[in-house]
Scaffold this motif. Structure first.
Motif, PDB file in Angstrom:
ATOM      1  N   MET A   7       0.812  -1.190   0.000  1.00  0.00           N
ATOM      2  CA  MET A   7       0.000   0.000   0.000  1.00  0.00           C
ATOM      3  C   MET A   7       0.865   1.267   0.000  1.00  0.00           C
ATOM      4  SD  MET A   7      -3.083   0.139  -0.282  1.00  0.00           S
ATOM      5  CE  MET A   7      -4.502   1.116  -0.223  1.00  0.00           C
ATOM      6  N   GLU A   8       1.974   1.209   0.712  1.00  0.00           N
ATOM      7  CA  GLU A   8       2.856   2.375   0.762  1.00  0.00           C
ATOM      8  C   GLU A   8       3.486   2.665  -0.592  1.00  0.00           C
ATOM      9  OE1 GLU A   8       3.133  -0.145   2.977  1.00  0.00           O
ATOM     10  OE2 GLU A   8       2.336   0.803   4.774  1.00  0.00           O
ATOM     11  N   ILE A   9       3.678   1.604  -1.367  1.00  0.00           N
ATOM     12  CA  ILE A   9       4.289   1.814  -2.681  1.00  0.00           C
ATOM     13  C   ILE A   9       3.366   2.657  -3.571  1.00  0.00           C
ATOM     14  CG2 ILE A   9       3.442  -0.314  -3.736  1.00  0.00           C
ATOM     15  CD1 ILE A   9       6.926   1.136  -4.250  1.00  0.00           C
ATOM     16  N   LEU A  10       2.054   2.514  -3.388  1.00  0.00           N
ATOM     17  CA  LEU A  10       1.118   3.340  -4.157  1.00  0.00           C
ATOM     18  C   LEU A  10       1.258   4.813  -3.757  1.00  0.00           C
ATOM     19  CD1 LEU A  10      -2.064   1.086  -4.152  1.00  0.00           C
ATOM     20  CD2 LEU A  10      -0.432   1.448  -5.999  1.00  0.00           C
ATOM     21  N   PHE A  11       1.450   5.067  -2.481  1.00  0.00           N
ATOM     22  CA  PHE A  11       1.658   6.443  -2.028  1.00  0.00           C
ATOM     23  C   PHE A  11       2.930   7.022  -2.643  1.00  0.00           C
ATOM     24  CE2 PHE A  11       3.775   9.308   0.964  1.00  0.00           C
ATOM     25  CZ  PHE A  11       2.839  10.335   0.993  1.00  0.00           C
ATOM     26  N   VAL A  12       4.007   6.245  -2.634  1.00  0.00           N
ATOM     27  CA  VAL A  12       5.278   6.719  -3.187  1.00  0.00           C
ATOM     28  C   VAL A  12       5.141   6.973  -4.685  1.00  0.00           C
ATOM     29  CG1 VAL A  12       7.681   6.090  -3.620  1.00  0.00           C
ATOM     30  CG2 VAL A  12       6.659   5.644  -1.396  1.00  0.00           C
ATOM     31  N   LEU A  13       4.481   6.060  -5.396  1.00  0.00           N
ATOM     32  CA  LEU A  13       4.287   6.263  -6.838  1.00  0.00           C
ATOM     33  C   LEU A  13       3.409   7.483  -7.116  1.00  0.00           C
ATOM     34  CD1 LEU A  13       3.861   2.599  -8.102  1.00  0.00           C
ATOM     35  CD2 LEU A  13       5.793   4.136  -8.463  1.00  0.00           C
ATOM     36  N   GLY A  14       2.350   7.658  -6.316  1.00  0.00           N
ATOM     37  CA  GLY A  14       1.495   8.840  -6.485  1.00  0.00           C
ATOM     38  C   GLY A  14       2.252  10.128  -6.196  1.00  0.00           C
ATOM     39  N   PHE A  15       3.072  10.108  -5.166  1.00  0.00           N
ATOM     40  CA  PHE A  15       3.900  11.259  -4.809  1.00  0.00           C
ATOM     41  C   PHE A  15       4.852  11.584  -5.965  1.00  0.00           C
ATOM     42  CE2 PHE A  15       7.741  12.805  -2.401  1.00  0.00           C
ATOM     43  CZ  PHE A  15       7.196  14.015  -1.993  1.00  0.00           C
ATOM     44  N   PHE A  16       5.483  10.561  -6.498  1.00  0.00           N
ATOM     45  CA  PHE A  16       6.416  10.700  -7.622  1.00  0.00           C
ATOM     46  C   PHE A  16       5.711  11.313  -8.831  1.00  0.00           C
ATOM     47  CE2 PHE A  16       8.600   8.890 -11.330  1.00  0.00           C
ATOM     48  CZ  PHE A  16       9.901   9.255 -11.064  1.00  0.00           C
ATOM     49  N   LEU A  17       4.552  10.769  -9.181  1.00  0.00           N
ATOM     50  CA  LEU A  17       3.831  11.252 -10.361  1.00  0.00           C
ATOM     51  C   LEU A  17       3.320  12.682 -10.162  1.00  0.00           C
ATOM     52  CD1 LEU A  17       1.846   8.067 -11.435  1.00  0.00           C
ATOM     53  CD2 LEU A  17       3.738   9.183 -12.623  1.00  0.00           C
ATOM     54  N   MET A  18       2.810  13.002  -8.990  1.00  0.00           N
ATOM     55  CA  MET A  18       2.303  14.359  -8.760  1.00  0.00           C
ATOM     56  C   MET A  18       3.432  15.391  -8.836  1.00  0.00           C
ATOM     57  SD  MET A  18      -0.855  14.273  -8.732  1.00  0.00           S
ATOM     58  CE  MET A  18      -1.139  15.975  -8.338  1.00  0.00           C
ATOM     59  N   LEU A  19       4.589  15.046  -8.307  1.00  0.00           N
ATOM     60  CA  LEU A  19       5.711  15.977  -8.413  1.00  0.00           C
ATOM     61  C   LEU A  19       6.132  16.171  -9.859  1.00  0.00           C
ATOM     62  CD1 LEU A  19       7.928  15.061  -5.332  1.00  0.00           C
ATOM     63  CD2 LEU A  19       6.602  17.132  -5.680  1.00  0.00           C
ATOM     64  N   LEU A  20       6.137  15.093 -10.635  1.00  0.00           N
ATOM     65  CA  LEU A  20       6.499  15.219 -12.049  1.00  0.00           C
ATOM     66  C   LEU A  20       5.455  16.028 -12.820  1.00  0.00           C
ATOM     67  CD1 LEU A  20       7.965  11.737 -13.052  1.00  0.00           C
ATOM     68  CD2 LEU A  20       9.158  13.901 -12.865  1.00  0.00           C
ATOM     69  N   LEU A  21       4.162  15.792 -12.513  1.00  0.00           N
ATOM     70  CA  LEU A  21       3.091  16.502 -13.229  1.00  0.00           C
ATOM     71  C   LEU A  21       3.043  17.984 -12.881  1.00  0.00           C
ATOM     72  CD1 LEU A  21       0.225  13.846 -13.075  1.00  0.00           C
ATOM     73  CD2 LEU A  21       1.591  14.512 -15.049  1.00  0.00           C
ATOM     74  N   THR A  22       3.526  18.361 -11.689  1.00  0.00           N
ATOM     75  CA  THR A  22       3.504  19.776 -11.319  1.00  0.00           C
ATOM     76  C   THR A  22       4.743  20.516 -11.793  1.00  0.00           C
ATOM     77  OG1 THR A  22       4.408  19.221  -9.152  1.00  0.00           O
ATOM     78  CG2 THR A  22       2.020  19.440  -9.325  1.00  0.00           C
ATOM     79  N   GLY A  23       5.626  19.852 -12.499  1.00  0.00           N
ATOM     80  CA  GLY A  23       6.753  20.534 -13.108  1.00  0.00           C
ATOM     81  C   GLY A  23       8.058  20.441 -12.345  1.00  0.00           C
ATOM     82  N   VAL A  24       8.122  19.605 -11.345  1.00  0.00           N
ATOM     83  CA  VAL A  24       9.374  19.433 -10.618  1.00  0.00           C
ATOM     84  C   VAL A  24      10.260  18.499 -11.429  1.00  0.00           C
ATOM     85  CG1 VAL A  24      10.398  18.650  -8.450  1.00  0.00           C
ATOM     86  CG2 VAL A  24       8.176  19.766  -8.434  1.00  0.00           C
ATOM     87  N   SER A  25      11.533  18.798 -11.495  1.00  0.00           N
ATOM     88  CA  SER A  25      12.447  17.987 -12.301  1.00  0.00           C
ATOM     89  C   SER A  25      12.650  16.606 -11.674  1.00  0.00           C
ATOM     90  CB  SER A  25      13.799  18.686 -12.426  1.00  0.00           C
ATOM     91  OG  SER A  25      14.447  18.703 -11.172  1.00  0.00           O
ATOM     92  N   LEU A  26      13.155  15.697 -12.465  1.00  0.00           N
ATOM     93  CA  LEU A  26      13.399  14.335 -11.995  1.00  0.00           C
ATOM     94  C   LEU A  26      14.409  14.334 -10.854  1.00  0.00           C
ATOM     95  CD1 LEU A  26      12.755  11.360 -12.429  1.00  0.00           C
ATOM     96  CD2 LEU A  26      14.630  11.252 -14.050  1.00  0.00           C
ATOM     97  N   LEU A  27      15.401  15.187 -10.919  1.00  0.00           N
ATOM     98  CA  LEU A  27      16.384  15.290  -9.839  1.00  0.00           C
ATOM     99  C   LEU A  27      15.725  15.775  -8.546  1.00  0.00           C
ATOM    100  CD1 LEU A  27      19.360  14.995  -9.107  1.00  0.00           C
ATOM    101  CD2 LEU A  27      19.672  17.367  -9.772  1.00  0.00           C
ATOM    102  N   GLY A  28      14.807  16.753  -8.677  1.00  0.00           N
ATOM    103  CA  GLY A  28      14.069  17.240  -7.509  1.00  0.00           C
ATOM    104  C   GLY A  28      13.177  16.172  -6.915  1.00  0.00           C
ATOM    105  N   VAL A  29      12.563  15.358  -7.761  1.00  0.00           N
ATOM    106  CA  VAL A  29      11.703  14.274  -7.294  1.00  0.00           C
ATOM    107  C   VAL A  29      12.525  13.238  -6.530  1.00  0.00           C
ATOM    108  CG1 VAL A  29      10.237  12.364  -8.042  1.00  0.00           C
ATOM    109  CG2 VAL A  29      10.003  14.598  -9.112  1.00  0.00           C
ATOM    110  N   ILE A  30      13.664  12.874  -7.053  1.00  0.00           N
ATOM    111  CA  ILE A  30      14.517  11.886  -6.391  1.00  0.00           C
ATOM    112  C   ILE A  30      15.012  12.430  -5.049  1.00  0.00           C
ATOM    113  CG2 ILE A  30      16.710  10.645  -6.550  1.00  0.00           C
ATOM    114  CD1 ILE A  30      16.144  10.372  -9.569  1.00  0.00           C
ATOM    115  N   ALA A  31      15.387  13.713  -5.018  1.00  0.00           N
ATOM    116  CA  ALA A  31      15.823  14.324  -3.762  1.00  0.00           C
ATOM    117  C   ALA A  31      14.686  14.343  -2.746  1.00  0.00           C
ATOM    118  CB  ALA A  31      16.330  15.742  -4.016  1.00  0.00           C
ATOM    119  N   ALA A  32      13.474  14.666  -3.199  1.00  0.00           N
ATOM    120  CA  ALA A  32      12.322  14.679  -2.302  1.00  0.00           C
ATOM    121  C   ALA A  32      12.036  13.288  -1.756  1.00  0.00           C
ATOM    122  CB  ALA A  32      11.100  15.239  -3.026  1.00  0.00           C
ATOM    123  N   LEU A  33      12.153  12.272  -2.592  1.00  0.00           N
ATOM    124  CA  LEU A  33      11.933  10.891  -2.143  1.00  0.00           C
ATOM    125  C   LEU A  33      12.980  10.470  -1.113  1.00  0.00           C
ATOM    126  CD1 LEU A  33      10.904   9.055  -5.427  1.00  0.00           C
ATOM    127  CD2 LEU A  33       9.476   9.522  -3.440  1.00  0.00           C
TER     128      LEU A  33
END
Length: 88
Positions: free
Chosen positions: A1-27
């Motif tokens: 279940m937590e993996i769905l949260f992480v994937l949703g978090f990842f996708l929302m950050l990408l869709l809002t315009g955060v770079s892939l490097l920023g997404v990885i740092a946030a994770l």
């Protein structure tokens, strides 16, 4: 279940315009905070058992060492004296 949260978090950050490097740092930062929070939760959950272990060791050392046996004998004498004198 937590993996769905992480994937949703990842996708929302990408869709809002955060770079892939920023997404990885946030994770990574989120993982560190969740890890530390989990450790704190485990410590708080185990705290009563740790206190019980410390009290048990303290009582054992207080009454099962040579000086502790003298204390135990004094305590037994006091209790028997109270029982003879009718402490109630």
């Amino acid at each position: 279940m937590e993996i769905l949260f992480v994937l949703g978090f990842f996708l929302m950050l990408l869709l809002t315009g955060v770079s892939l490097l920023g997404v990885i740092a946030a994770l990574i930062v989120a993982t560190v905070f969740m890890f530390l929070g989990g450790l704190l939760a485990v410590v708080i959950k185990l705290l009563p058992w740790l206190v019980l272990a410390v009290i048990t060791v303290w009582l054992y050392r207080a009454f099962n060492t040579p000086s502790g046996e003298a204390k135990l004998n004094r305590l037994k004498r006091k209790i028997s004296k109270l029982e003879r004198n009718g402490w109630r």
